[in-house]
Scaffold this active site. Structure first.
Site, PDB file in Angstrom:
ATOM      1  N   ASP A  99      60.374  52.136  30.672  1.00 27.11           N
ATOM      2  CA  ASP A  99      60.594  50.692  30.512  1.00 27.11           C
ATOM      3  C   ASP A  99      61.983  50.336  30.019  1.00 27.11           C
ATOM      4  OD1 ASP A  99      60.499  51.334  27.794  1.00 27.11           O
ATOM      5  OD2 ASP A  99      59.436  49.486  27.291  1.00 27.11           O
ATOM      6  N   GLU A 100      62.961  51.242  30.207  1.00 32.39           N
ATOM      7  CA  GLU A 100      64.287  50.911  29.700  1.00 32.39           C
ATOM      8  C   GLU A 100      65.401  51.581  30.483  1.00 32.39           C
ATOM      9  OE1 GLU A 100      63.162  52.942  25.837  1.00 32.39           O
ATOM     10  OE2 GLU A 100      65.281  53.456  25.998  1.00 32.39           O
ATOM     11  N   ASP A 131      65.188  46.689  27.719  1.00 38.01           N
ATOM     12  CA  ASP A 131      63.928  47.329  27.325  1.00 38.01           C
ATOM     13  C   ASP A 131      62.810  46.285  27.445  1.00 38.01           C
ATOM     14  OD1 ASP A 131      62.981  49.903  25.283  1.00 38.01           O
ATOM     15  OD2 ASP A 131      61.718  48.113  25.353  1.00 38.01           O
TER      16      ASP A 131
HETATM   17  P1  TTP Z   1      58.410  51.358  23.817  1.00 43.43           P
HETATM   18  O1  TTP Z   1      59.537  50.714  24.567  1.00 43.43           O
HETATM   19  O2  TTP Z   1      58.779  52.285  22.701  1.00 43.43           O
HETATM   20  O3  TTP Z   1      57.428  50.266  23.198  1.00 43.43           O
HETATM   21  P2  TTP Z   1      56.793  48.964  23.839  1.00 43.43           P
HETATM   22  O4  TTP Z   1      57.431  48.612  25.148  1.00 43.43           O
HETATM   23  O5  TTP Z   1      55.310  49.117  23.886  1.00 43.43           O
HETATM   24  O6  TTP Z   1      57.103  47.857  22.756  1.00 43.43           O
HETATM   25  P3  TTP Z   1      58.504  47.171  22.373  1.00 43.43           P
HETATM   26  O7  TTP Z   1      58.322  45.706  22.635  1.00 43.43           O
HETATM   27  O8  TTP Z   1      58.690  47.457  20.927  1.00 43.43           O
HETATM   28  O9  TTP Z   1      59.573  47.792  23.234  1.00 43.43           O
HETATM   29  O10 TTP Z   1      57.527  52.198  24.822  1.00 43.43           O
HETATM   30  C1  TTP Z   1      57.352  51.846  26.184  1.00 43.43           C
HETATM   31  C2  TTP Z   1      55.959  52.228  26.629  1.00 43.43           C
HETATM   32  O11 TTP Z   1      55.774  53.630  26.488  1.00 43.43           O
HETATM   33  C3  TTP Z   1      54.849  51.582  25.830  1.00 43.43           C
HETATM   34  O12 TTP Z   1      54.499  50.296  26.329  1.00 43.43           O
HETATM   35  C4  TTP Z   1      53.731  52.569  25.936  1.00 43.43           C
HETATM   36  C5  TTP Z   1      54.425  53.907  26.083  1.00 43.43           C
HETATM   37  N1  TTP Z   1      54.399  54.640  24.799  1.00 43.43           N
HETATM   38  C6  TTP Z   1      53.353  55.546  24.577  1.00 43.43           C
HETATM   39  O13 TTP Z   1      52.492  55.730  25.443  1.00 43.43           O
HETATM   40  N2  TTP Z   1      53.304  56.210  23.370  1.00 43.43           N
HETATM   41  C7  TTP Z   1      54.229  56.027  22.381  1.00 43.43           C
HETATM   42  O14 TTP Z   1      54.140  56.645  21.301  1.00 43.43           O
HETATM   43  C8  TTP Z   1      55.311  55.093  22.629  1.00 43.43           C
HETATM   44  C9  TTP Z   1      56.330  54.824  21.560  1.00 43.43           C
HETATM   45  C10 TTP Z   1      55.327  54.424  23.842  1.00 43.43           C
HETATM   46 CA    CA Z   2      59.658  48.534  25.365  1.00 46.50          CA
HETATM   47 CA    CA Z   3      61.347  51.670  25.605  1.00 49.04          CA
END
Ligand code: TTP
Ligand code: CA
Ligand code: CA
Length: 366
Positions: free
Chosen positions: A109-110, A9
């Site tokens: 992103d995962e 991720d």
């Molecule tokens: P996530 O993997 O949930 O979060 P992140 O990558 O920003 O942070 P982390 O380091 O905790 O993994 O989400 C991936 C992307 O998806 C995030 O960068 C932006 C988008 N996203 C939204 O647009 N709205 C949301 O509510 C969430 C949770 C994510």
């Molecule tokens: Ca992430």
């Molecule tokens: Ca994610």
């Protein structure tokens, strides 16, 4: 042989991509926002970098509230550009796919991955492979990610969660129980707020509690399938395989130029193999497409894209070539630096049968 399953991720993904593009953002709070357009600041935070999170800002928060929390902290407020992050995501997934036995993207992103065969079930080899995956993403995209390894998807996911940010957590099979037991049941993959509160009412707080719960009780409460999953996942024995080859939504290819340039003809020449590649992909999977995009990564690592969509699905390699040239012609007029890497993407895929019937239709109409 125990399976070796991984979950990767990317850290604060959208915001980190923005930092790579604009390094002056690093070290100060930054929020990536979706503006709804009603009033100047209406909309929500898509994500925030870790500096902004320190002040309580998180995904989904109204922009107005986030700005209040960051008052006096000189935050960067950035408009979300989904297309840009998709390009980066597609490159990373393509790169990772070549390093593992199977890759199953589960979001922008995962991804889950399986490396049981390539490591012969050896967790030391698995650790090294995970390190090289992380290094590859860092070297190619300048992005950090978090990775978890374990014997099931649920363990791998909890591993990557607890590795955040930028870490690697390897849960060797023997350590599975002691790793899982203290974690909150609400953290388990597939457990949403509703399930979490139902579990809570049953007196189940931790994954350890869940692993000791009577499987029949769980199945009674949550149905055979999900109840069975909860019971197995709490022991790190959820059996779901990593399924690769999800229906593709796009095909893309990015190449590094032999020398930096913004001359469209030169770009097209060097991209010609890439164009053949995406066309070959569409052909071999019997897909037509509606959108063609030109992707340019500049010498400062910022990504620029320009795309054109067609009314009807198309299939023609000559059209990809001509359109890509036009798009790079337009793109090169908007940039102030040369391209270092360039790419082409086709999307809006549909089964080519639709396209055949359409072209038959248009022939018939002539
Ligand atoms: P996530 O993997 O949930 O979060 P992140 O990558 O920003 O942070 P982390 O380091 O905790 O993994 O989400 C991936 C992307 O998806 C995030 O960068 C932006 C988008 N996203 C939204 O647009 N709205 C949301 O509510 C969430 C949770 C994510
Ligand atoms: Ca992430
Ligand atoms: Ca994610």
């Amino acid at each position: 042989m125990p399976r070796v399953i991984g979950h990767v991720d990317l850290d604060y993904f959208f915001a980190q991509v923005e930092e790579v593009e604009n390094p002056s953002l690093k070290g100060k709070p930054a929020i990536v926002c979706v503006f709804s357009g009603r009033t100047e600041d209406s909309g929500v935070v898509s994500t925030a970098n870790y500096e902004a999170r320190k002040f309580g800002v998180h995904s989904g928060m109204p922009i107005v509230l986030a700005k209040k929390k960051l008052e006096g902290k000189d935050p960067a407020v950035i408009r979300m550009e989904h297309e840009k992050y998709e390009v980066v995501s597609a490159r990373i997934m393509e790169d990772l796919e070549g390093m593992v036995d199977a890759l199953e993207p589960t979001g922008i992103d995962e991804a889950f991955f399986d490396i049981t065969t390539s490591t012969a079930g050896d967790y030391e080899r698995a650790r090294k492979l995970a390190v090289s995956m992380k290094e590859s993403i860092l070297k190619n995209e300048h992005l950090t990610c978090s990775v978890g390894l374990g014997r099931s998807k649920a363990v791998a996911k909890l591993g990557s969660d607890s590795a955040k940010p930028a870490g690697l957590v390897v849960v060797v099979p023997d350590a599975t129980e002691s790793f899982l037991a203290p974690l909150q049941a609400s953290q388990l993959y597939g457990v949403g707020p509703k399930t979490a509160s139902a579990l809570d009412q049953m007196g189940i707080k931790t994954i350890g509690d869940l692993s000791k719960a009577d499987p029949t009780d769980l199945e009674g409460h949550f149905g055979r399938k999900f109840g069975g999953y909860l019971s197995a996942a709490a022991k790190g024995l959820d059996p779901e395989p990593v399924v690769s080859g999800l229906e593709p939504s796009q095909f893309s290819r990015i190449v590094t130029l032999k020398r930096d340039t913004r001359n469209p003809q030169e770009v097209l020449e060097q991209l010609s193999e890439g164009i053949e590649y995406v066309h070959g992909k569409a052909k071999s999977s019997a897909k037509s497409f509606r959108t063609i995009a030109a992707i340019g990564i500049l010498t400062d690592l910022s990504t620029k894209t320009k795309s054109r969509s067609f009314e009807t699905p198309i299939y023609d390699p000559a059209l990809i070539r001509d359109t890509t040239l036009v798009l790079f012609d337009e793109l090169s007029k908007t940039v102030t630096k040369d391209f270092r890497r360039v790419g082409v993407r086709i999307s809006g895929l549909a089964d080519a049968e639709d396209q055949t019937s359409l072209s038959q239709f248009s022939r018939g109409a002539e």
